[in-house]
Each structure stands twice: as structure tokens, then as C-alpha cells.
Write an enzyme that holds these catalytic residues in place. Structure first.
Site, PDB file in Angstrom:
ATOM      1  N   ASP A 159     -26.870  30.825  -4.036  1.00 61.15           N
ATOM      2  CA  ASP A 159     -26.864  30.174  -2.718  1.00 61.15           C
ATOM      3  C   ASP A 159     -25.505  29.508  -2.467  1.00 61.15           C
ATOM      4  OD1 ASP A 159     -29.750  30.713  -2.466  1.00 61.15           O
ATOM      5  OD2 ASP A 159     -29.889  29.262  -4.097  1.00 61.15           O
ATOM      6  N   HIS A 187     -34.442  26.437  -4.736  1.00 65.22           N
ATOM      7  CA  HIS A 187     -33.947  27.788  -4.442  1.00 65.22           C
ATOM      8  C   HIS A 187     -35.039  28.501  -3.636  1.00 65.22           C
ATOM      9  CE1 HIS A 187     -32.327  31.769  -4.669  1.00 65.22           C
ATOM     10  NE2 HIS A 187     -33.420  32.195  -5.259  1.00 65.22           N
TER      11      HIS A 187
END
Ligand code: NDP
Length: 324
Positions: A159, A187
Site C-alpha cells: 500500500d 491492510h
């Protein structure tokens, strides 16, 4: 000669495993002068495929690769392990309830945590990639009471890297000009990529873009990038996930001034203690440290709270299921 570092990879026959193992064996995980032995853990029906990957690893004649084992026994796989990359997980299938998903993963990560506890080397470092990664890491950690809690981490580096790439493209700068990027929380789709502390050429990134882009384009693009890649490629983002796993462990071991990683909270920034949540982190002497003293404005507070709330709900759910 240096003793090889034992790296255990679970789900080794999967897509991420295939993109990961060759890079570990080539020296990219730990450093170009560190010999490694690889242990490939798979479920019984995938052992044969993992053996095929091991044959290809042999055929690369990697100078740093001093041995490979393939097994379906976690006690063997984690025996003496220094680094564990927990990639294999039970993916969410259509219509699957969250409770069933957590239950299935509890059945994987609980026993793996215990096997790490009972067999791994004293310096074991664990990175969980398989989703729901933060909560799978928590489950494994809770089954490993003899291992220092901070050795269990989950991956938000993909990410982080996606956020760097999106911002670099928007501002037309090289990714290397961007400093202090941060992913907060889980996440998952609730993650919060923070541009209020990121810097580009010494200026705060949030001040270089308009708020509409930040809120309505940047944040959702980073959070939903995995789905966009599946849509485009017809397959998941395995190579970039493997790359991020390499980055996470390399920085953990070799040090970094600033990146993102999901590590056990010490209560910093109002994140309840014990949750494995993504923070801005530095690594020194092989240990992650949460970067302290950042001011959090109302925009960021709301988003950090939302993603942390999701982590708390996942923790409550696995507690109720008796998985931790
Ligand atoms: P992948 O190798 O593509 O993915 C493995 C896991 O990584 C999934 O849980 C996936 O979650 C997660 N993941 C995290 N980030 C990403 C990302 N950016 N892109 C893609 N995946 C991501 O799965 P495969 O199905 O190809 O392989 C899984 C292997 O694991 C199989 O060989 C299976 O046999 C094995 N396995 C092994 C176990 C064990 O060793 N005990 C236990 C369970 C499975 P998500 O799908 O939610 O994205």
C-alpha cells in the site's frame, strides 16, 4: 563462511510464492552477501507443485542459496527459522461470511504461530502477507507466547509503495523525491494513506494537491489498487506483493528512517495497545520503532479511527471465536 539464514515461506507454491522465492535466493531479501536456506511450507496437495518450484530454484544455481526443503509439516518448516514469510492463507470466496473466513485462517495461523513458538530461532522475524494479514498476524502472535510480541508484523508496504507511485505520477516527480509516506491501520479498504506528513522536495504533499483529488481519487485508488489489477490482468498483484514483502524484511533487518509497516501498537496515536496496525515506522538495530510526535489533524484522525475500529472489530471477532 557465514551461517546461512533460514527463510521459511508458507503458501510457497502460490502466485506470490513464485514471485518471491527467486528474489530471496538471489540475495534481495537480506543482502547480496548473506547466504540463505529456503524452507517451503505447503498444504499436502500443493507439495508437489512446491517441489517443482524447488527444482527451478536449483536450476538457477544461485550462489547464495545453500539449501532448500519442501514440507507440509510446520514443525519442520519453522525449525531454526530466522525469517518467516506467511503467505499462504484462506482467501475469501464469494458469499463467505467474515466469521467463516476468520475461522479458516485461525486454523492456519494458530498452529503456525505455535510451530514458530516451539521451533524457530531466537531471532525469528515474522511477516504476514496472507489476508486478513493484520489479524492473521495477531492470531499467530497469540499462539507464540515465548517469542517477543514485536516480532510479528503484517504487510502494508505494498500500500505504501502504491501511494508513492500514485503521488509521483500526479506530481510528475521521481518516487525517490517523496519522503515520509505513511499508511495507517488495516491492510484493507479502510487503510489510510496519509499525505499530511509526506514530503516532496521539502514541501508537505497534501499542500501540493487539491483536497478533492486527495480525498476522492488518491485514497480510494491506493486502497482499491488490488482489485483494479485483478480487473486488468485477470490475476492478482502477486509480483508487486512479493516485491513489497522483500522491501519490508530488507528494511527491518538493514534499517530505514521512515516507511510503513503493521506492527503491534504500544498505544501510540490512540491505537489500542496490542493491535497489529500500520504506522509510520523507522527500523534501527533490527527493531521497528513507531515514529513519534506527528500532529494528526481532524481529517486524518477520522480516517485513522475508522481503520483502527475495523482492526478492533476483527480482534473482537477472533476472540469470540476462541481463536486467540
Ligand atoms: P497468492 O500467492 O496470490 O496469495 C496468497 C495470499 O496473499 C492470499 O491470502 C492473498 O489474500 C494475500 N495477498 C496479500 N496481498 C496481496 C496482493 N497484493 N495480491 C495478491 N494477494 C495478496 O495465492 P495463491 O492462491 O496463488 O497461493 C496460495 C498458496 O497458499 C496455495 O499454494 C495454497 O496451497 C497455499 N496455502 C498454504 C498453507 C500452508 O502452508 N499451511 C495454508 C493455506 C494456503 P487475498 O486473496 O485476500 O488477496
Amino acid at each position: 563462511a557465514q551461517t546461512p539464514v533460514k527463510v521459511t515461506v508458507t503458501g510457497a507454491a502460490g502466485q506470490i510464492g513464485y514471485a518471491l522465492l527467486f528474489r530471496i535466493a538471489s540475495g534481495q531479501l537480506l543482502g547480496a552477501d548473506v547466504p540463505v536456506t529456503l524452507s517451503l511450507l505447503e498444504i499436502p496437495q500443493a507439495v508437489k507443485a512446491a517441489e517443482g518450484t524447488a527444482m527451478e530454484l536449483d536450476d538457477c544455481a544461485f550462489p547464495l542459496l545453500s539449501g532448500i526443503e519442501v514440507t507440509d509439516d510446520p514443525n519442520v518448516a519453522f525449525n531454526g527459522a530466522n525469517v518467516a514469510l506467511l503467505v499462504g492463507a484462506r482467501p475469501r470466496s464469494k458469499g463467505m461470511e467474515r466469521g467463516d473466513l476468520l475461522q479458516a485462517n485461525g486454523g492456519i495461523f494458530g498452529p503456525q504461530g505455535k510451530a514458530i513458538n516451539d521451533n524457530a530461532a531466537d531471532d525469528i522475524r515474522v511477516l504476514v502477507v496472507g489476508n486478513p494479514a493484520n489479524t492473521n498476524a495477531l492470531i499467530a502472535q497469540q499462539h507464540a507466547p515465548d517469542v517477543p510480541a514485536e516480532r510479528f508484523t503484517a504487510m502494508t508496504r505494498l500500500d505504501h509503495n502504491r501511494a508513492l507511485s500514485q503521488l509521483a505520477a500526479k506530481l510528475q516527480v521521481p518516487v525517490t523525491e517523496i519522503k515520509k509516506m505513511t499508511i495507517w491501520g488495516n491492510h484493507s479498504a479502510t487503510q489510510y494513506p496519509d499525505l499530511f506528513h509526506a514530503e516532496v522536495g521539502g514541501k508537505i504533499a497534501a499542500e501540493l494537491v487539491d483536497e478533492t483529488w486527495l480525498r476522492d481519487t488518491f485514497i480510494p485508488t491506493v486502497a482499491k489498487r488490488g482489485a483494479a489489477i485483478i480487473e486488468a490482468r485477470g490475476a492478482s498483484s502477486a509480483a508487486s506483493a512479493a516485491n513489497a514483502a522483500i522491501d519490508h524484511v530488507f528494511d527491518w533487518v538493514n534499517g530505514t528512517a521512515w516507511t510503513s509497516a503493521a506492527i503491534p501498537s504500544d498505544g501510540s496515536y490512540g491505537v489500542p495497545e496490542g493491535l497489529i496496525s500500520s504506522f509510520p515506522v523507522a527500523s534501527r538495530d533490527g527493531k521497528w520503532e513507531i515514529i513519534q510526535g506527528l500532529e494528526i489533524d481532524a481529517f486524518s484522525r477520522e480516517r485513522i479511527d475508522a481503520t483502527v475500529r475495523e482492526l478492533e472489530e476483527e480482534r473482537s471477532a477472533v476472540r469470540e471465536l476462541g481463536l486467540i
